[in-house]
Write a protein that holds these residues in place. Structure first.
Motif, PDB file in Angstrom:
ATOM      1  N   LEU B  83      35.853  48.060  31.271  1.00 39.46           N
ATOM      2  CA  LEU B  83      36.277  47.816  32.652  1.00 39.46           C
ATOM      3  C   LEU B  83      35.469  48.649  33.647  1.00 39.46           C
ATOM      4  CD1 LEU B  83      38.313  46.460  34.562  1.00 39.46           C
ATOM      5  CD2 LEU B  83      39.870  48.355  34.145  1.00 39.46           C
ATOM      6  N   GLU B 103      37.675  35.854  44.726  1.00 44.97           N
ATOM      7  CA  GLU B 103      38.722  36.339  43.814  1.00 44.97           C
ATOM      8  C   GLU B 103      38.159  36.654  42.434  1.00 44.97           C
ATOM      9  OE1 GLU B 103      42.571  34.002  45.737  1.00 44.97           O
ATOM     10  OE2 GLU B 103      41.270  32.981  44.304  1.00 44.97           O
ATOM     11  N   THR B 106      36.635  40.039  42.792  1.00 43.50           N
ATOM     12  CA  THR B 106      37.589  41.146  42.983  1.00 43.50           C
ATOM     13  C   THR B 106      38.447  41.413  41.738  1.00 43.50           C
ATOM     14  OG1 THR B 106      39.229  39.654  43.932  1.00 43.50           O
ATOM     15  CG2 THR B 106      37.799  40.815  45.481  1.00 43.50           C
ATOM     16  N   LEU B 107      38.544  40.416  40.861  1.00 42.96           N
ATOM     17  CA  LEU B 107      39.458  40.548  39.716  1.00 42.96           C
ATOM     18  C   LEU B 107      39.238  41.835  38.900  1.00 42.96           C
ATOM     19  CD1 LEU B 107      41.722  39.271  37.987  1.00 42.96           C
ATOM     20  CD2 LEU B 107      39.960  38.033  36.750  1.00 42.96           C
ATOM     21  N   PRO B 108      38.023  42.110  38.418  1.00 40.30           N
ATOM     22  CA  PRO B 108      37.854  43.350  37.639  1.00 40.30           C
ATOM     23  C   PRO B 108      38.120  44.605  38.469  1.00 40.30           C
ATOM     24  CG  PRO B 108      35.956  41.898  37.382  1.00 40.30           C
ATOM     25  CD  PRO B 108      36.771  41.348  38.498  1.00 40.30           C
ATOM     26  N   GLN B 110      40.304  44.925  40.862  1.00 42.49           N
ATOM     27  CA  GLN B 110      41.757  45.123  40.959  1.00 42.49           C
ATOM     28  C   GLN B 110      42.334  45.556  39.617  1.00 42.49           C
ATOM     29  OE1 GLN B 110      42.588  41.363  43.462  1.00 42.49           O
ATOM     30  NE2 GLN B 110      43.986  42.922  44.228  1.00 42.49           N
ATOM     31  N   LEU B 111      41.750  45.052  38.538  1.00 39.70           N
ATOM     32  CA  LEU B 111      42.187  45.517  37.220  1.00 39.70           C
ATOM     33  C   LEU B 111      41.918  47.012  37.064  1.00 39.70           C
ATOM     34  CD1 LEU B 111      40.893  42.619  34.923  1.00 39.70           C
ATOM     35  CD2 LEU B 111      43.262  43.139  35.480  1.00 39.70           C
ATOM     36  N   ARG B 155      30.444  39.710  39.941  1.00 40.44           N
ATOM     37  CA  ARG B 155      31.672  40.152  39.267  1.00 40.44           C
ATOM     38  C   ARG B 155      31.376  41.316  38.323  1.00 40.44           C
ATOM     39  NH1 ARG B 155      34.537  36.044  35.190  1.00 40.44           N
ATOM     40  NH2 ARG B 155      32.603  36.468  34.062  1.00 40.44           N
TER      41      ARG B 155
END
Lengths: 462, 229
Positions: B83, B103, B106-108, B110-111, B155
């Protein structure tokens, strides 16, 4: 983000999500409808038992302890106790002993001319009036019944004619009307029998009620007062009150009736004590007395075989009633659980299909750093969202279905009042159930995803 | 991040016969180097990348990312390493079609615990970097192959990784998009001193890298090194 992804996953296969939703709606709806019936009935029973000023119950072994209609007669509640027990039960500390027959206020099949109060208002229904008989059939004399309230809270008797619809309040509405007799008012349990409550004697007669379906009028009569009944047409039919599934089933002391029918037994005796704390001691005394009584009868050959008479304190009686109610609950919950199991299966099937379709996506999420916990949460959110949405719709559906079911049960079992009780707690339970369905439906998919071979899935492509 | 492999072995059991894919790989990639690994199909290029990306374990050997031998770490720790320290770019993009371009980027982040606002801000910068600001709110299913791969690169860069792994990043692209994507990778490698290891079967794509390795019969050999790139 995870929640948003889960929500969008639900919308990705709308048809499948919709079908799952329908399953959950039906399951939760049926749960609400069925359990509300059991809950409503339980509440009714507990409210009635809690409102009675009865500290000890004496019942026959075959008499069910469910106090209210519609199931008051369930369990083969034969009229089994001899009326003469009344004197035996009168021991020190017992303020009053009231023989009780359960019956219904439903025209020809009824046996006892009484009216029902809302159960939370009923303290005790007192005897009143008297009967006389002619050979072959009973011809009642005017009887009066004081419908129970504590003396201090009992208002002055009001003319019932003022409380009832004008069209039915006219004495001439019934051919059976007779002139108002002089009626002695009946005492209440806390009132000296020599000083009955005041009542007027000119407006209390409501003979038009006789033989009529009283259901619509009872709500008016629930205000209490004195009712004089001139004639009891149901007695002419000779039929005894069955324990039908009827509203306004009444539990009433009916000494006057036994004066005319001494051979008839009673369902129960209700005892009011001077001090309820003595209930356990008095119960033991009564047990001993009743044993002597039964032994003596058996010795003279009057009784053959075992004849059991139970003495129950209020708490024991309630516990016994709750045992009956428990079976009802069990049945209702079991039936509704069938629907819930189907919903769980549908939910699990949907989530499994959706998971297998998206193994590649989950592998990607893992590859970019999502933990197994995060992936499981995505699946849980998705399942929970789907099921709780279904649950909320199911609550609305269940509320509607409850009304329909209540009416259907009412028609089938002749219960004219709404029995189902939808409480906030029930709605919360149903919502919790839908949540649980979602969680259970997501368990296997979560397990599968936690064990996926990342490399294999990444090689497969999306 | 420096990458060091020592004596890496990997055998796949397919059917009755074991298939020895990596047979004692030794490799050192200094921090900030752009390496291309080429080789025939089935040579084990992707396997090597998955091992480097903490997606698979070697049968034997050490994999040092920085000072840590990740081959000995448990899955929980490797998840965190993936991550926060590694960016992965796949041949087939592997974007989530239910999410927009923004989105997906941004996903990783936010993870990793960034707030939504922070993640969006950083994602917008990355979109600017790959010249795709206008497509940020489009669902990725509507983008071209080249655009998708650029989003996938963005990403991969979201959490400011120290190691970027690209598995045939141009394998599904036309020549125009291939060049565009490779230029982006090259530009990022230079501007961020990001250690980049790219697996490709395309010699032209490999030519964009500073150092080229060939994987054959389970072993690596140097093919070229151009420190001026």
């Amino acid at each position: 983000m995870i929640a948003s992804l889960a929500f969008r996953n639900v919308l990705r296969n709308k048809e499948r999500s919709l079908l799952t939703l329908v399953g959950v709606v039906l399951a939760i709806g049926s749960f609400v409808a069925l359990v509300s019936l059991a809950a409503g009935f339980t509440k009714r029973v507990e409210r009635e038992l809690g409102s009675r000023e009865v500290h000890i119950y004496v019942t026959g072994s075959r008499t069910s302890t469910l106090p209210v209609s519609p199931l008051a007669g369930a369990g083969g509640s034969g009229v089994s106790l001899p009326h003469e027990l009344k004197d035996i039960l009168q021991v020190e500390g017992v303020r009053s002993v009231a023989p009780v027959i359960r019956s219904s206020l439903d025209g020809p099949r009824s046996v006892i001319p009484v009216l029902a109060l809302p159960f939370d208002q009923v303290q005790i229904v007192f005897k009143g009036g008297e009967f006389s008989s002619e050979p072959g059939k009973l011809v009642p004399k005017p009887a009066s019944l004081v419908l129970g309230k504590e003396p201090e809270s009992t208002p002055e008797p009001e003319p019932l004619t003022n409380l009832l619809p004008e069209s039915t309040a006219t004495p001439s509405a019934s051919p059976q009307v007779t002139e108002t007799p002089a009626v002695e008012p009946s005492p209440t349990d806390e009132e000296d029998v020599d000083t009955p409550p005041a009542m007027s004697d000119d407006t209390l007669i409501y003979p038009a009620l006789i033989g009529r379906d009283l259901k619509q009028d009872v709500s008016e009569l629930q205000r209490g007062g004195v009712l004089v009944i001139e004639e009891l047409p149901f007695l002419e039919g000779g039929g005894m009150g069955s324990h039908g599934f009827l509203d306004y089933s009444v539990i009433a002391p009916i000494d006057a009736f036994f004066d005319q029918r001494p051979d008839r037994g009673v369902h129960e005796f209700w005892l009011t004590l001077d001090d309820e704390k003595q209930a356990e001691v008095i119960k033991q005394q009564l047990d001993a007395r009743l044993k002597e009584y039964v032994d003596a009868k058996q010795a003279t050959g009057e009784y053959t075989g075992a004849r059991k008479i139970k003495v129950l304190t209020r708490r024991q009686y309630l516990a016994s009633a709750q045992e009956y109610l428990g079976y009802g609950w069990l049945l209702q919950v079991a039936v509704s659980m069938v629907g819930v199991l189907i919903a769980v299966t549908a939910s699990m099937n949907t989530m499994l299909m959706s998971t297998y379709e998206r193994l590649g996506e989950y592998a990607t999420l893992r590859a970019v750093g999502a933990s197994r916990r995060v992936i499981s949460m995505t699946i849980l959110y998705e399942a929970t969202f789907l099921n709780v949405t279904g649950g909320v719709i199911g609550l609305a559906f269940g509320t509607l279905a409850t009304g329909v079911l209540d009416k259907a049960v009412g028609l089938l079992l002749e219960i004219p009042y709404p029995m189902a009780g939808i409480t906030p707690m029930l709605l919360l339970q149903a919502l919790g159930l839908s949540f649980c369905v979602g969680i259970v439906g997501a368990v296997i998919p979560c397990f599968i995803v936690s064990r996926i071979d990342l490399v294999e899935q990444l090689r497969k492509g999306l | 991040m420096e990458v060091l492999l020592r004596g890496i072995h990997k055998v796949y059991k397919t059917g009755m016969r074991p298939n020895k894919v990596l047979d004692g790989i030794d490799l050192r990639v200094p921090s900030g180097q752009f390496v291309a690994v080429t080789g025939p199909s089935g040579a084990g290029k992707s396997t090597l990348l998955y091992l480097l990306g903490c997606l698979d374990y070697p049968d034997f050997g050490e994999i040092h990312l920085g000072n840590r031998d990740v081959a000995k770490d448990g899955e929980g720790l490797r998840e965190k390493i993936r991550l926060k320290h590694i960016g992965f770019v796949f041949q087939d993009f592997r974007l989530l079609s239910a999410l927009t371009a923004l989105e997906n980027i941004t996903l990783p982040m936010q993870l990793a615990g960034l707030s939504g606002a922070e993640a969006r801000q950083r994602a917008r910068e990355l979109l600017r970097l790959i010249n795709m600001e206008r497509e940020r709110d489009q669902l990725t299913g509507t983008l071209s192959g080249g655009q998708k791969q650029k989003i996938a690169i963005a990403r991969a860069l979201g959490n400011l990784p120290e190691l970027l792994l690209a598995d045939e990043p141009t394998g599904n692209l036309d020549s125009g998009s291939t060049r565009e994507v490779l230029e982006v990778l090259q530009s990022i490698n230079r501007s961020r001193t990001l250690t980049t290891i790219m697996v490709t079967h395309d010699p032209q794509a490999a030519a964009f890298a500073e150092r080229r390795l060939v994987l054959e019969q389970g072993r690596l050999r140097e093919e070229g090194h151009d420190s001026n790139r």
